[in-house]
Scaffold this motif. Structure first.
Motif, PDB file in Angstrom:
ATOM      1  N   ALA A 189      -0.477 -16.561  38.192  1.00  0.00           N
ATOM      2  CA  ALA A 189      -0.433 -15.103  38.048  1.00  0.00           C
ATOM      3  C   ALA A 189      -1.758 -14.504  38.495  1.00  0.00           C
ATOM      4  O   ALA A 189      -2.825 -14.914  38.058  1.00  0.00           O
ATOM      5  N   SER A 190      -1.680 -13.514  39.360  1.00  0.00           N
ATOM      6  CA  SER A 190      -2.899 -12.927  39.934  1.00  0.00           C
ATOM      7  C   SER A 190      -3.314 -11.645  39.235  1.00  0.00           C
ATOM      8  O   SER A 190      -4.385 -11.113  39.491  1.00  0.00           O
ATOM      9  N   GLU A 191      -2.462 -11.140  38.326  1.00  0.00           N
ATOM     10  CA  GLU A 191      -2.777  -9.879  37.671  1.00  0.00           C
ATOM     11  C   GLU A 191      -3.965 -10.024  36.728  1.00  0.00           C
ATOM     12  O   GLU A 191      -4.162 -11.067  36.113  1.00  0.00           O
ATOM     13  N   THR A 192      -4.781  -8.970  36.625  1.00  0.00           N
ATOM     14  CA  THR A 192      -5.857  -8.949  35.649  1.00  0.00           C
ATOM     15  C   THR A 192      -5.255  -8.726  34.265  1.00  0.00           C
ATOM     16  O   THR A 192      -4.128  -8.269  34.130  1.00  0.00           O
ATOM     17  N   LEU A 193      -6.037  -9.036  33.251  1.00  0.00           N
ATOM     18  CA  LEU A 193      -5.537  -8.973  31.881  1.00  0.00           C
ATOM     19  C   LEU A 193      -5.324  -7.538  31.425  1.00  0.00           C
ATOM     20  O   LEU A 193      -6.217  -6.706  31.498  1.00  0.00           O
ATOM     21  N   ASP A 194      -4.124  -7.242  30.976  1.00  0.00           N
ATOM     22  CA  ASP A 194      -3.797  -5.960  30.379  1.00  0.00           C
ATOM     23  C   ASP A 194      -3.644  -6.196  28.880  1.00  0.00           C
ATOM     24  O   ASP A 194      -2.663  -6.762  28.425  1.00  0.00           O
ATOM     25  N   ARG A 195      -4.647  -5.748  28.095  1.00  0.00           N
ATOM     26  CA  ARG A 195      -4.658  -6.055  26.673  1.00  0.00           C
ATOM     27  C   ARG A 195      -3.422  -5.521  25.953  1.00  0.00           C
ATOM     28  O   ARG A 195      -2.838  -6.190  25.109  1.00  0.00           O
ATOM     29  N   GLU A 196      -3.035  -4.297  26.268  1.00  0.00           N
ATOM     30  CA  GLU A 196      -1.880  -3.715  25.593  1.00  0.00           C
ATOM     31  C   GLU A 196      -0.603  -4.470  25.930  1.00  0.00           C
ATOM     32  O   GLU A 196       0.247  -4.696  25.078  1.00  0.00           O
ATOM     33  N   GLN A 197      -0.473  -4.839  27.204  1.00  0.00           N
ATOM     34  CA  GLN A 197       0.706  -5.603  27.616  1.00  0.00           C
ATOM     35  C   GLN A 197       0.724  -6.961  26.919  1.00  0.00           C
ATOM     36  O   GLN A 197       1.775  -7.431  26.464  1.00  0.00           O
ATOM     37  N   ALA A 198      -0.447  -7.591  26.825  1.00  0.00           N
ATOM     38  CA  ALA A 198      -0.526  -8.901  26.192  1.00  0.00           C
ATOM     39  C   ALA A 198      -0.207  -8.815  24.702  1.00  0.00           C
ATOM     40  O   ALA A 198       0.508  -9.666  24.154  1.00  0.00           O
ATOM     41  N   ARG A 199      -0.711  -7.793  24.036  1.00  0.00           N
ATOM     42  CA  ARG A 199      -0.434  -7.630  22.606  1.00  0.00           C
ATOM     43  C   ARG A 199       1.043  -7.339  22.356  1.00  0.00           C
ATOM     44  O   ARG A 199       1.637  -7.863  21.402  1.00  0.00           O
ATOM     45  N   VAL A 219       8.013 -24.186  11.264  1.00  0.00           N
ATOM     46  CA  VAL A 219       7.671 -23.349  12.413  1.00  0.00           C
ATOM     47  C   VAL A 219       6.189 -23.480  12.734  1.00  0.00           C
ATOM     48  O   VAL A 219       5.341 -23.262  11.856  1.00  0.00           O
ATOM     49  N   TYR A 220       5.901 -23.823  13.978  1.00  0.00           N
ATOM     50  CA  TYR A 220       4.524 -23.906  14.450  1.00  0.00           C
ATOM     51  C   TYR A 220       4.258 -22.779  15.438  1.00  0.00           C
ATOM     52  O   TYR A 220       5.043 -22.551  16.362  1.00  0.00           O
ATOM     53  N   LEU A 221       3.134 -22.091  15.260  1.00  0.00           N
ATOM     54  CA  LEU A 221       2.643 -21.135  16.242  1.00  0.00           C
ATOM     55  C   LEU A 221       1.292 -21.642  16.705  1.00  0.00           C
ATOM     56  O   LEU A 221       0.351 -21.761  15.916  1.00  0.00           O
ATOM     57  N   ILE A 222       1.177 -21.947  18.001  1.00  0.00           N
ATOM     58  CA  ILE A 222      -0.048 -22.503  18.567  1.00  0.00           C
ATOM     59  C   ILE A 222      -0.653 -21.452  19.481  1.00  0.00           C
ATOM     60  O   ILE A 222      -0.084 -21.117  20.529  1.00  0.00           O
ATOM     61  N   THR A 223      -1.815 -20.924  19.118  1.00  0.00           N
ATOM     62  CA  THR A 223      -2.387 -19.773  19.808  1.00  0.00           C
ATOM     63  C   THR A 223      -3.875 -19.650  19.509  1.00  0.00           C
ATOM     64  O   THR A 223      -4.398 -20.327  18.608  1.00  0.00           O
ATOM     65  N   ASP A 224      -4.561 -18.770  20.240  1.00  0.00           N
ATOM     66  CA  ASP A 224      -5.943 -18.427  19.903  1.00  0.00           C
ATOM     67  C   ASP A 224      -5.996 -17.142  19.086  1.00  0.00           C
ATOM     68  O   ASP A 224      -7.073 -16.700  18.685  1.00  0.00           O
ATOM     69  N   ALA A 225      -4.825 -16.532  18.835  1.00  0.00           N
ATOM     70  CA  ALA A 225      -4.697 -15.295  18.049  1.00  0.00           C
ATOM     71  C   ALA A 225      -5.463 -14.136  18.664  1.00  0.00           C
ATOM     72  O   ALA A 225      -5.761 -13.157  17.978  1.00  0.00           O
ATOM     73  N   PHE A 226      -5.766 -14.228  19.960  1.00  0.00           N
ATOM     74  CA  PHE A 226      -6.510 -13.164  20.636  1.00  0.00           C
ATOM     75  C   PHE A 226      -5.711 -11.863  20.649  1.00  0.00           C
ATOM     76  O   PHE A 226      -6.286 -10.772  20.609  1.00  0.00           O
ATOM     77  N   ASN A 227      -4.392 -11.975  20.696  1.00  0.00           N
ATOM     78  CA  ASN A 227      -3.530 -10.787  20.781  1.00  0.00           C
ATOM     79  C   ASN A 227      -2.831 -10.465  19.464  1.00  0.00           C
ATOM     80  O   ASN A 227      -1.847  -9.732  19.450  1.00  0.00           O
ATOM     81  N   LEU A 228      -3.343 -11.023  18.373  1.00  0.00           N
ATOM     82  CA  LEU A 228      -2.740 -10.776  17.064  1.00  0.00           C
ATOM     83  C   LEU A 228      -2.867  -9.302  16.684  1.00  0.00           C
ATOM     84  O   LEU A 228      -3.920  -8.695  16.846  1.00  0.00           O
ATOM     85  N   SER A 229      -1.784  -8.736  16.181  1.00  0.00           N
ATOM     86  CA  SER A 229      -1.762  -7.333  15.761  1.00  0.00           C
ATOM     87  C   SER A 229      -1.103  -7.239  14.391  1.00  0.00           C
ATOM     88  O   SER A 229      -0.513  -8.205  13.895  1.00  0.00           O
ATOM     89  N   ASP A 230      -1.165  -6.084  13.772  1.00  0.00           N
ATOM     90  CA  ASP A 230      -0.540  -5.895  12.464  1.00  0.00           C
ATOM     91  C   ASP A 230       0.967  -6.114  12.538  1.00  0.00           C
ATOM     92  O   ASP A 230       1.568  -6.668  11.608  1.00  0.00           O
ATOM     93  N   GLU A 231       1.578  -5.683  13.647  1.00  0.00           N
ATOM     94  CA  GLU A 231       3.018  -5.868  13.805  1.00  0.00           C
ATOM     95  C   GLU A 231       3.372  -7.341  13.921  1.00  0.00           C
ATOM     96  O   GLU A 231       4.364  -7.812  13.345  1.00  0.00           O
ATOM     97  N   ALA A 232       2.555  -8.101  14.658  1.00  0.00           N
ATOM     98  CA  ALA A 232       2.790  -9.536  14.783  1.00  0.00           C
ATOM     99  C   ALA A 232       2.642 -10.221  13.437  1.00  0.00           C
ATOM    100  O   ALA A 232       3.434 -11.110  13.081  1.00  0.00           O
ATOM    101  N   VAL A 233       1.648  -9.820  12.661  1.00  0.00           N
ATOM    102  CA  VAL A 233       1.438 -10.387  11.328  1.00  0.00           C
ATOM    103  C   VAL A 233       2.646 -10.108  10.440  1.00  0.00           C
ATOM    104  O   VAL A 233       3.061 -10.959   9.638  1.00  0.00           O
ATOM    105  N   ARG A 234       3.230  -8.930  10.576  1.00  0.00           N
ATOM    106  CA  ARG A 234       4.407  -8.587   9.784  1.00  0.00           C
ATOM    107  C   ARG A 234       5.573  -9.529  10.097  1.00  0.00           C
ATOM    108  O   ARG A 234       6.274  -9.988   9.189  1.00  0.00           O
ATOM    109  N   HIS A 235       5.770  -9.829  11.380  1.00  0.00           N
ATOM    110  CA  HIS A 235       6.841 -10.761  11.757  1.00  0.00           C
ATOM    111  C   HIS A 235       6.563 -12.160  11.206  1.00  0.00           C
ATOM    112  O   HIS A 235       7.477 -12.843  10.723  1.00  0.00           O
TER     113      HIS A 235
END
Length: 335
Positions: A189-199, A219-235
């Motif tokens: 992927a050549s696109e630069t990072l879009d934080r909002e899109q990633a979150r 359930v395993y979630l394997i991540t760096d949590a860089f894009n963690l948000s309140d909505e993701a935490v709710r899920h």
């Protein structure tokens, strides 16, 4: 013991380690994931809390019922099934006894692996994304060795692949191939990072994982949590209410502390967005300490959010081989 003691110089040689891992540290190949089939005994996926599933399988529920696993013999009580009477004990004691069985339930193992742009980083041995794939592979192979069905989600900020839980080796290989393909797509992927899109993508994948998780699943979630948000935490909190949720946080040493330097050197660092460049000064002790404290504060915030959501946290670093970290003391991470 699978871990072979070697000379310190060999252990610290990055190329030697990469050769052992069958990896170049950046790209992902199926061979480096298949090698974890022989390492599955390093972990234990035994249930840590009561299962609520209704399907039969390999896990013993905390409640007693009519299952296949014998549990104990006790005096017969009104309402007990007469088919469960233990006639030998009854004849020997002169009092009616009945058998109790431990009910068996099935626990699918769902693995969600984050291969977003923020994971495509590594300062020493491996990209965080490669280490995440290694963790996912080890979990998958161990689940297969227990007879579990393996499935889940592999995703980045552009796309995701859902894999329905499958039994035996077929389920594991299906997941591993999805890891390799998604990782290759992320690198291309050549696109630069879009934080909002990633979150937003991270939130959507957490929401989908919530839908896929059946009661009693691991359930395993394997991540760096860089894009963690309140909505993701709710899920994630909703997942932990009826499943056992484990979050594996993958990090890199450079994210925690700046490297030492005898001379002061000014370096520019970007997170992938050309509009978000930061100037760092290596060799400045005051600046290095401030950087470290900010990183620790961010880590503490993430841990508090995930712990509050009901997740069990495991930490892995991309600068060391997974086996080394497990051997050093993380081997009880699932016990």
């Amino acid at each position: 013991m699978w871990f072979n003691q070697k000379k310190l110089t060999e252990q610290n040689n990055p190329q030697t380690l990469l050769d052992e891992l069958v990896s170049n540290g950046i790209e992902l190949n199926i061979d480096e994931l298949i090698r974890y089939q022989t390492k599955s005994s390093l972990i234990n996926l035994a249930a840590a809390k009561s299962s609520h599933g209704k399907m039969s399988g390999n896990y013993l529920a905390r409640s007693k019922g009519r299952g296949m696993e014998f549990d104990e013999v006790r005096h017969y009580q009104n309402g007990d099934d007469i088919r469960a009477i233990d006639w030998r004990v009854t004849a020997r004691t002169g009092k009616t006894h009945t058998k109790l069985f431990r009910e068996e339930v099935e626990r699918p193992v769902l693995i969600a692996t984050d291969l977003s742009t923020s994971m495509l980083f590594g300062s020493r041995l491996l990209f965080k994304s490669v280490q995440a794939a290694h963790v996912a592979s080890l979990v998958a192979w161990h689940a297969k060795s227990r007879g579990d069905r393996v499935g889940g989600v592999v995703f980045n900020q552009h796309s995701h692949t859902e894999l329905k839980p499958r039994s035996r080796q077929q389920g594991v290989l299906h997941y591993l191939h999805a890891l390799v393909k998604c990782h290759a797509d992320s690198l291309q992927a050549s696109e630069t990072l879009d934080r909002e899109q990633a979150r937003l993508a991270f939130e959507q994948n957490c929401a989908r994982l919530r839908q896929l998780s059946k009661p009693g699943s691991l359930v395993y979630l394997i991540t760096d949590a860089f894009n963690l948000s309140d909505e993701a935490v709710r899920h994630l909190a909703n997942i932990s209410r009826h499943c056992e949720l484990v979050v594996c946080l993958i990090s890199d040493p450079l994210e925690q502390q700046l490297p030492d330097s005898v001379n002061k050197i000014s370096v520019a660092i970007t997170n992938g967005d050309n509009n978000e460049r930061q100037q760092f000064i290596l060799g400045d002790k005051g600046f290095a300490e401030k950087y470290h404290q900010q990183a620790m504060s961010l880590n503490e915030t993430l841990e508090q959010q995930l712990t509050k959501a009901g997740a069990r946290l495991l930490h892995f670093c991309a600068s060391e081989a997974l086996e080394t970290q497990l051997h050093r003391g993380v081997a009880s991470w699932i016990r």
